[in-house]
Design an enzyme around this catalytic site. Structure first.
Site, short mmCIF file in Angstrom:
data_model
loop_
_atom_site.label_atom_id
_atom_site.label_comp_id
_atom_site.label_asym_id
_atom_site.label_seq_id
_atom_site.Cartn_x
_atom_site.Cartn_y
_atom_site.Cartn_z
N CYS A 179 49.04 73.89 134.21
CA CYS A 179 49.08 73.05 133.01
C CYS A 179 47.74 73.06 132.30
CB CYS A 179 49.43 71.61 133.41
SG CYS A 179 49.18 70.42 132.08
N CYS A 224 45.98 69.38 132.49
CA CYS A 224 45.55 68.73 133.73
C CYS A 224 44.03 68.85 133.91
CB CYS A 224 46.27 69.35 134.93
SG CYS A 224 47.91 68.66 135.22
N HIS A 267 49.90 64.39 135.68
CA HIS A 267 50.79 65.30 134.97
C HIS A 267 52.19 64.70 134.81
CE1 HIS A 267 52.10 69.32 133.69
NE2 HIS A 267 53.16 69.17 134.43
N ASN A 276 54.51 63.32 120.33
CA ASN A 276 55.75 64.08 120.27
C ASN A 276 56.19 64.21 121.70
OD1 ASN A 276 57.02 65.13 118.11
ND2 ASN A 276 55.85 67.04 118.08
N SER A 280 55.52 70.98 123.86
CA SER A 280 55.37 72.20 124.65
C SER A 280 55.00 71.94 126.11
CB SER A 280 54.30 73.08 124.00
OG SER A 280 53.07 72.38 123.94
N HIS A 287 52.97 67.23 130.38
CA HIS A 287 51.81 66.38 130.67
C HIS A 287 51.67 65.36 129.52
CE1 HIS A 287 47.82 65.95 132.80
NE2 HIS A 287 47.80 65.04 131.85
N HIS A 311 50.80 63.39 126.62
CA HIS A 311 49.71 63.53 125.64
C HIS A 311 50.20 63.21 124.25
CE1 HIS A 311 51.94 67.30 125.24
NE2 HIS A 311 51.41 67.40 124.02
N GLN A 341 48.65 63.33 119.89
CA GLN A 341 47.75 64.08 119.01
C GLN A 341 47.19 63.15 117.95
OE1 GLN A 341 48.91 68.02 117.74
NE2 GLN A 341 50.73 67.98 119.02
P1 H2U Z 1 52.62 69.47 121.64
O1 H2U Z 1 53.18 70.12 122.84
O2 H2U Z 1 52.86 68.00 121.57
O3 H2U Z 1 52.97 70.19 120.39
O4 H2U Z 1 51.04 69.52 121.74
C1 H2U Z 1 50.31 70.35 122.53
C2 H2U Z 1 49.16 70.82 121.69
O5 H2U Z 1 48.17 71.36 122.54
C3 H2U Z 1 49.58 71.91 120.71
O6 H2U Z 1 49.33 71.46 119.41
C4 H2U Z 1 47.57 72.46 121.90
C5 H2U Z 1 48.70 73.09 121.09
O7 H2U Z 1 48.18 73.71 119.95
N1 H2U Z 1 47.00 73.34 122.92
C6 H2U Z 1 45.62 73.49 122.99
O8 H2U Z 1 44.90 72.93 122.17
N2 H2U Z 1 45.07 74.26 123.99
C7 H2U Z 1 45.80 74.93 124.90
O9 H2U Z 1 45.25 75.56 125.79
C8 H2U Z 1 47.27 74.94 124.83
C9 H2U Z 1 47.89 74.01 123.81
ZN ZN Z 2 49.31 68.51 133.51
#
Ligand code: H2U
Ligand code: ZN
Length: 342
Positions: free
Chosen positions: A46, A49, A108, A146, A154, A157, A159, A161
């Site tokens: 992940c 994490c 996680h 989201n 995606s 874990h 999170h 934004q």
């Molecule tokens: P969502 O899964 O809620 O879209 O947010 C995850 C965000 O994390 C996504 O916008 C970012 C993606 O661009 N991300 C990083 O900044 N670094 C990473 O190594 C993978 C994902």
């Molecule tokens: Zn994680």
């Protein structure tokens, strides 16, 4: 009202079509377990994490409560030239901004409602820090989460934004216009008048505590959409006292546990805060609030699609806001994972 009717969304100035005859009774929910019920507390693959490497090769620290970093695939950049077109058909302007990712906890596997109250308080305090920090540089700070694959999230874990931009985006622009207009007409903030009327009616109220109220708004578009409003007429998360922050953590935990309990599944949604914009104007008419837009309709897998009539004409719903509120009121506020063994 049993006939098809349209309800006016005071905050956006848009209408929603309600067709109550299509489902007469409130839906009790079916017991379906989600595919992801068993996830590990640490996942070596992940990128959120603690201690793990992200896509851009940076390593996360061994963080112990919340952790914020600049999105490695940011949609916005802080340093770009100001440009715009004066073409009356091909119109654009450049946008400066920042996109950050906010991990809610090192765990996680713990979503917000499963976290302890003090952990949720840390998340709220991080939202406040981010709002203050980005609000000193940008006009609009959008804090959001989201949640769930179905919402295009995606990574499981937990999170959220934070995106900040130098111009008011569409939704806040609509809310500003509506709140200004209402204040001009009635000399009182739209959301405080609306909240007080809902408190008298009680039909759409889901939860209350000393400082906060959760309701299914009269004009809800999504099946189990809710609006979280303070009892206090505050404009910003940064206006909250320590007591109001703790009470916010309490209502969030109860509210999000209820959501998960509707279909016994981690309830997907997009949620976000609408603070007053961060510029020198007087925002006395603006009331801080959070929207929760969950797409699930009848089960853990059957979602409401905003397509067809919704995309081409206007939003439509079957279960009324009152029925949705009744369902949400009836489900327990103790998370189902704490009551179902295994
Ligand atoms: P969502 O899964 O809620 O879209 O947010 C995850 C965000 O994390 C996504 O916008 C970012 C993606 O661009 N991300 C990083 O900044 N670094 C990473 O190594 C993978 C994902
Ligand atoms: Zn994680």
């Amino acid at each position: 009202m049993d006939y098809p009717h349209r309800r006016y969304n005071q905050l956006t100035g848009e209408w929603v079509l309600v067709s109550p005859h299509r489902t007469k009774r409130p839906w009790q929910g079916r017991e379906e377990r989600s595919r992801n019920d068993k996830i590990p507390s640490y996942d070596p693959s992940c990128y959120l994490c603690p201690g793990n490497e992200r896509a851009n090769k940076e390593r996360n620290p061994q963080y112990t409560n919340t952790y914020v970093f600049t999105n490695d695939f940011a949609a916005l950049f802080p340093d770009i030239p100001k440009e715009s077109s004066d073409d009356h058909l091909f119109t654009f302007e450049t946008v400066k901004g920042i996109c950050r990712v906010l991990c809610f906890s090192p765990r996680h596997d713990l979503t917000l409602p499963e976290m302890e109250l003090h952990g949720i308080v840390e998340v709220i305090k991080t939202w406040i820090e981010q709002y203050i920090d980005l609000g000193s540089m940008y006009r609009w700070v959008q804090i959001f989460e989201n949640k769930g694959e179905i919402m295009g999230c995606s990574n499981p874990h937990p999170h959220g934004q934070v995106w900040a931009v130098d111009e008011l985006p569409n939704e806040p622009q609509k809310e500003k216009r509506q709140q200004v207009e209402y204040y001009r007409k009635f000399k009182s903030p739209l959301l405080s008048d609306y909240r007080d009327r809902e408190l008298v009616k009680q039909e759409r109220i889901v939860l209350e505590n000393d400082h906060w109220i959760v309701m299914v708004p009269y004009w809800a578009m999504w099946p189990f959409e809710t609006l979280l409003v303070p009892r206090m007429n505050v404009q910003r998360l940064s206006d909250l006292s320590e007591g109001e922050i703790h009470s916010l953590a309490d209502i969030l935990k109860r509210h999000l546990s209820k959501y998960d309990n509707v279909f016994k599944v981690s309830f997907p949604y997009t949620m976000g805060w609408h603070n007053a914009p961060c510029d020198d104007e007087d925002y006395g008419y603006w009331i801080l609030h959070a929207h929760f837009y969950p797409p699930l309709l009848r089960s853990a897998t059957i979602k409401k699609f905003m397509v067809g009539y919704e995309m081409l004409a206007e939003s439509q719903r079957d279960i009324t806001a009152e029925q949705a509120a009744e369902t949400l009121r009836k489900v327990s506020e103790i998370h189902y994972k704490l009551t179902i063994p295994g």
